[in-house]
Design a protein around this motif. Structure first.
Motif, short mmCIF file in Angstrom:
data_model
loop_
_atom_site.label_atom_id
_atom_site.label_comp_id
_atom_site.label_asym_id
_atom_site.label_seq_id
_atom_site.Cartn_x
_atom_site.Cartn_y
_atom_site.Cartn_z
N ALA A 87 -4.71 9.09 -15.80
CA ALA A 87 -3.48 8.58 -15.18
C ALA A 87 -3.78 7.87 -13.87
N HIS A 88 -4.62 8.48 -13.04
CA HIS A 88 -4.96 7.86 -11.75
C HIS A 88 -5.79 6.59 -11.95
N HIS A 89 -6.72 6.63 -12.89
CA HIS A 89 -7.54 5.44 -13.12
C HIS A 89 -6.71 4.28 -13.67
N ARG A 90 -5.79 4.60 -14.57
CA ARG A 90 -4.92 3.54 -15.10
C ARG A 90 -4.05 2.94 -14.00
N HIS A 91 -3.53 3.81 -13.13
CA HIS A 91 -2.72 3.33 -12.01
C HIS A 91 -3.52 2.37 -11.13
N ALA A 92 -4.76 2.76 -10.78
CA ALA A 92 -5.58 1.90 -9.93
C ALA A 92 -6.02 0.64 -10.67
N SER A 93 -6.28 0.75 -11.96
CA SER A 93 -6.71 -0.41 -12.74
C SER A 93 -5.61 -1.47 -12.82
N GLN A 94 -4.36 -1.02 -12.76
CA GLN A 94 -3.25 -1.96 -12.84
C GLN A 94 -2.88 -2.53 -11.47
N ARG A 95 -3.01 -1.71 -10.41
CA ARG A 95 -2.47 -2.11 -9.13
C ARG A 95 -3.49 -2.35 -8.03
N LEU A 96 -4.72 -1.85 -8.19
CA LEU A 96 -5.68 -1.94 -7.09
C LEU A 96 -6.97 -2.64 -7.49
N TYR A 97 -7.64 -2.19 -8.52
CA TYR A 97 -8.97 -2.71 -8.86
C TYR A 97 -8.99 -4.20 -9.17
N ALA A 139 0.82 -1.21 0.00
CA ALA A 139 0.00 0.00 0.00
C ALA A 139 0.86 1.26 0.00
N THR A 140 1.99 1.21 0.69
CA THR A 140 2.87 2.37 0.74
C THR A 140 3.36 2.73 -0.66
N GLU A 141 3.72 1.72 -1.43
CA GLU A 141 4.19 1.95 -2.80
C GLU A 141 3.07 2.51 -3.67
N PHE A 142 1.88 1.96 -3.52
CA PHE A 142 0.74 2.45 -4.29
C PHE A 142 0.45 3.90 -3.95
N GLN A 143 0.45 4.22 -2.67
CA GLN A 143 0.18 5.58 -2.22
C GLN A 143 1.26 6.54 -2.72
N PRO A 164 1.72 10.88 2.97
CA PRO A 164 0.53 10.46 3.72
C PRO A 164 0.71 9.07 4.31
N ALA A 165 0.04 8.85 5.41
CA ALA A 165 0.10 7.52 6.03
C ALA A 165 -0.58 6.51 5.11
N ALA A 166 0.10 5.40 4.86
CA ALA A 166 -0.45 4.39 3.96
C ALA A 166 -1.61 3.67 4.65
N PRO A 167 -2.76 3.56 4.01
CA PRO A 167 -3.88 2.84 4.60
C PRO A 167 -3.56 1.35 4.70
N THR A 168 -4.13 0.72 5.70
CA THR A 168 -3.85 -0.70 5.92
C THR A 168 -5.01 -1.59 5.53
N ASP A 169 -6.10 -1.03 5.02
CA ASP A 169 -7.24 -1.86 4.64
C ASP A 169 -7.76 -1.42 3.28
N ARG A 170 -8.45 -2.31 2.63
CA ARG A 170 -8.97 -2.04 1.29
C ARG A 170 -9.94 -0.88 1.27
N ALA A 171 -10.84 -0.85 2.24
CA ALA A 171 -11.89 0.16 2.22
C ALA A 171 -11.31 1.57 2.19
N THR A 172 -10.32 1.84 3.04
CA THR A 172 -9.73 3.18 3.11
C THR A 172 -9.00 3.51 1.81
N LEU A 173 -8.24 2.56 1.31
CA LEU A 173 -7.47 2.80 0.09
C LEU A 173 -8.39 3.04 -1.11
N VAL A 174 -9.44 2.24 -1.21
CA VAL A 174 -10.37 2.40 -2.33
C VAL A 174 -11.12 3.72 -2.21
N ARG A 175 -11.56 4.08 -1.01
CA ARG A 175 -12.26 5.36 -0.83
C ARG A 175 -11.38 6.53 -1.23
N THR A 176 -10.12 6.48 -0.82
CA THR A 176 -9.19 7.56 -1.17
C THR A 176 -8.97 7.63 -2.67
N GLN A 177 -8.82 6.46 -3.29
CA GLN A 177 -8.61 6.43 -4.73
C GLN A 177 -9.82 6.96 -5.50
#
Length: 203
Positions: A173-183, A27-31, A96-109
């Motif tokens: 750019a942000h959507h592509r980043h999330a599509s590759q690493r998060l979604y 998550a830290t790398e993603f953030q 920023p502090a890296a979120p430790t759960d999916r819900a927080t990371l997805v909400r921020t994204q």
């Protein structure tokens, strides 16, 4: 034959517990990558703003009529955009502090992506206003007022066009980043009325 097995294992009351599961990605790398995208975007916006303040600031004193009002509006836009870019860059100096759960990371994204989409909608409104001012200018009773509306309208078209392209590219750019690493990590999770389900591939 390939299908899917859906396990309806959690009621709605347990959804928060599921969302709090630890993220199976760095998550830290993603953030950090998301912050880098924002920083690069703000540098572009800041450069555009400086160009507007510098070029139009000089041209304002060397022109008359419609062009003078055009540069006047550009300077105003430049000051506002420079303040926004500067404050955003200052805010990203502290990681920023890296979120430790999916819900927080997805909400921020999603909040980041939605912000750029919302801004794109405002940009379309700027373009429409610019067109309106140019058309409205013909009905003004004085030459000065006609020139003012034409100059302001032309500036809105320029600024709105740039910002629409900027916000569209930032969203992409942000959507592509999330599509590759998060979604992709969420592809096995389905949410329905009163239930949360895991979908497991089977053969």
């Amino acid at each position: 034959m390939r299908g899917s097995l859906v396990l309806l294992v959690l009621p709605l009351l347990a959804a928060n517990e599921l969302a709090a599961q630890q993220l199976p990605l760095p998550a830290t790398e993603f953030q950090a990558r998301r912050t880098t995208l924002d920083q690069r975007g703000m540098l572009v916006l800041g450069g555009w703003a400086l160009g507007n303040v510098g070029v139009s600031g000089a041209r304002y004193f060397a022109t008359e009529g419609r062009e003078k009002y055009f540069h006047q509006m550009n300077v105003g836009w430049g000051v506002v955009n420079l303040a926004l870019a500067g404050s955003s860059l200052w805010a990203t100096r502290r990681p920023p502090a890296a979120p430790t759960d999916r819900a927080t990371l997805v909400r921020t994204q999603l909040r980041t992506e939605n912000l750029y989409l919302f801004n794109a909608g405002l940009d379309v409104a700027y373009l429409a206003t610019g067109l309106y001012l140019r058309e409205r200018a013909a009905s003004r009773p004085t030459v000065r007022r006609q020139q003012q509306l034409r100059g302001y309208g032309q500036s809105l078209l320029l600024q709105g066009g740039f910002l629409l392209a900027f916000d569209g590219l930032m969203f992409a750019a942000h959507h592509r980043h999330a599509s590759q690493r998060l979604y992709p990590l969420l592809s096995g999770l389905q949410v329905g009325p009163g239930t949360v389900a895991f979908t497991l591939p089977i053969r």
